[in-house]
Scaffold this active site. Structure first.
Site, PDB file in Angstrom:
ATOM      1  N   LYS A  69       0.796  -1.225   0.000  1.00 44.51           N
ATOM      2  CA  LYS A  69       0.000   0.000   0.000  1.00 44.51           C
ATOM      3  C   LYS A  69       0.832   1.280   0.000  1.00 44.51           C
ATOM      4  O   LYS A  69       0.349   2.331  -0.409  1.00 44.51           O
ATOM      5  CB  LYS A  69      -0.969  -0.014   1.191  1.00 44.51           C
ATOM      6  CG  LYS A  69      -2.003  -1.121   1.089  1.00 44.51           C
ATOM      7  CD  LYS A  69      -3.036  -1.052   2.173  1.00 44.51           C
ATOM      8  CE  LYS A  69      -4.073  -2.150   1.990  1.00 44.51           C
ATOM      9  NZ  LYS A  69      -5.204  -2.024   2.913  1.00 44.51           N
ATOM     10  N   GLY A 131       0.417   0.507   5.827  1.00 44.08           N
ATOM     11  CA  GLY A 131      -0.532   1.322   5.089  1.00 44.08           C
ATOM     12  C   GLY A 131      -1.943   1.273   5.643  1.00 44.08           C
ATOM     13  O   GLY A 131      -2.624   2.296   5.730  1.00 44.08           O
TER      14      GLY A 131
END
Length: 271
Positions: A69, A131
């Site tokens: 991410k 993330g």
């Protein structure tokens, strides 16, 4: 589902440990709506080459899961406000070769905290610093939570995340908290830690609400233990449904009905 053909629109997901959740959810909606689309999950061996394939093959949408991410940010062309605000990406939309990154995790977490009536005055232990932890921390802050401790063994990442949102940090957190949130792969199917708990049984016993973002399995060891102890729970499967719905709208421009979403969610969870 339509027979594969040259005019079919493709969407994919990229994850270190892909599941069938997104595949079943999106494809069921495509089928209900009569769309000539298909969705497929992949475990990339090279993220940069995978994203180049998204661009070069005209793949319309790409979901991004752990641990990509943040790494994927350098590979896209534009960051939508939802992703730029937290430097974390879980969705890429391809418009004619221009890749725009979004984050639908934030909205899903924020909605669940509100829907479940979690008190912003609660003490919170947030385990993880990647993330998804960024999206969760941002949702907590914006909902008015201030008594949050980021629990992360990686001191640099943990302190950075905590500092970004005005929270505390601890490498190990054994104290009680009203809300426990796991945003690590602990408890995820297929991993070395799939049978482990991200918090102690004592912490679970002392908590009011337990939230695990791991979606596979839907009933992680943490969620199972919390249910046995009579705690309110928020599951990764719930996060999965809400964030995947927003992805679907970004990819197709179509908002399904509540009944269509419910049917897709039922189909996803039956897999």
């Amino acid at each position: 589902m339509p027979i594969l053909n040259k005019d079919m629109t493709l969407c994919i997901s990229l994850s270190a440990r892909p599941s069938n959740n997104g595949t079943r959810f999106h494809n069921h909606l495509y089928d209900q709506l009569g769309l000539n689309w298909i969705y497929k999950a992949f475990a990339p061996t090279d993220l940069a080459l995978a994203i180049a394939g998204v661009r070069g093959l005209g793949i319309r949408g790409c979901a991004i899961s752990m641990p990509y991410k943040e790494e994927v940010i350098a590979l896209v062309d534009e960051m939508a406000p939802s992703a730029a605000a937290i430097d974390s990406v879980n969705t890429i939309v391809n418009d004619g070769g221009v890749l725009t990154a979004h984050n639908t995790d934030y909205a899903a977490v924020a909605a669940l905290l509100a829907d479940k009536g979690v008190d912003p005055a609660s003490t919170v232990a947030l385990r993880g610093a990647g993330g998804m932890a960024k999206a969760t921390a941002a949702a907590l802050r914006d909902a008015g939570f201030t008594r949050v401790t980021v629990v992360a063994r990686n001191e640099d990442a943990g302190r950075a995340l905590a500092g970004l949102y005005g929270f505390g940090w601890a490498a190990q957190h054994d104290d009680a908290a009203d809300l426990l949130i796991n945003v690590t792969p602990i408890g995820m199917a297929g991993g070395d830690e799939e049978t482990q708990l991200s918090f102690t049984e004592e912490q679970i016993e002392a908590a009011d609400t337990v939230f695990d973002v791991v979606a596979v399995p839907a009933e992680t060891p943490l969620i199972q233990t919390a249910r046995l102890l009579g705690k309110k729970v928020i599951t990764g499967a719930e996060v999965m449904t809400l964030q995947a719905l927003e992805q679907f709208v970004l990819y197709t421009g179509i908002t399904p009905t509540a009944e269509q979403v419910a049917a897709a969610e039922e189909f996803m969870r039956a897999g």
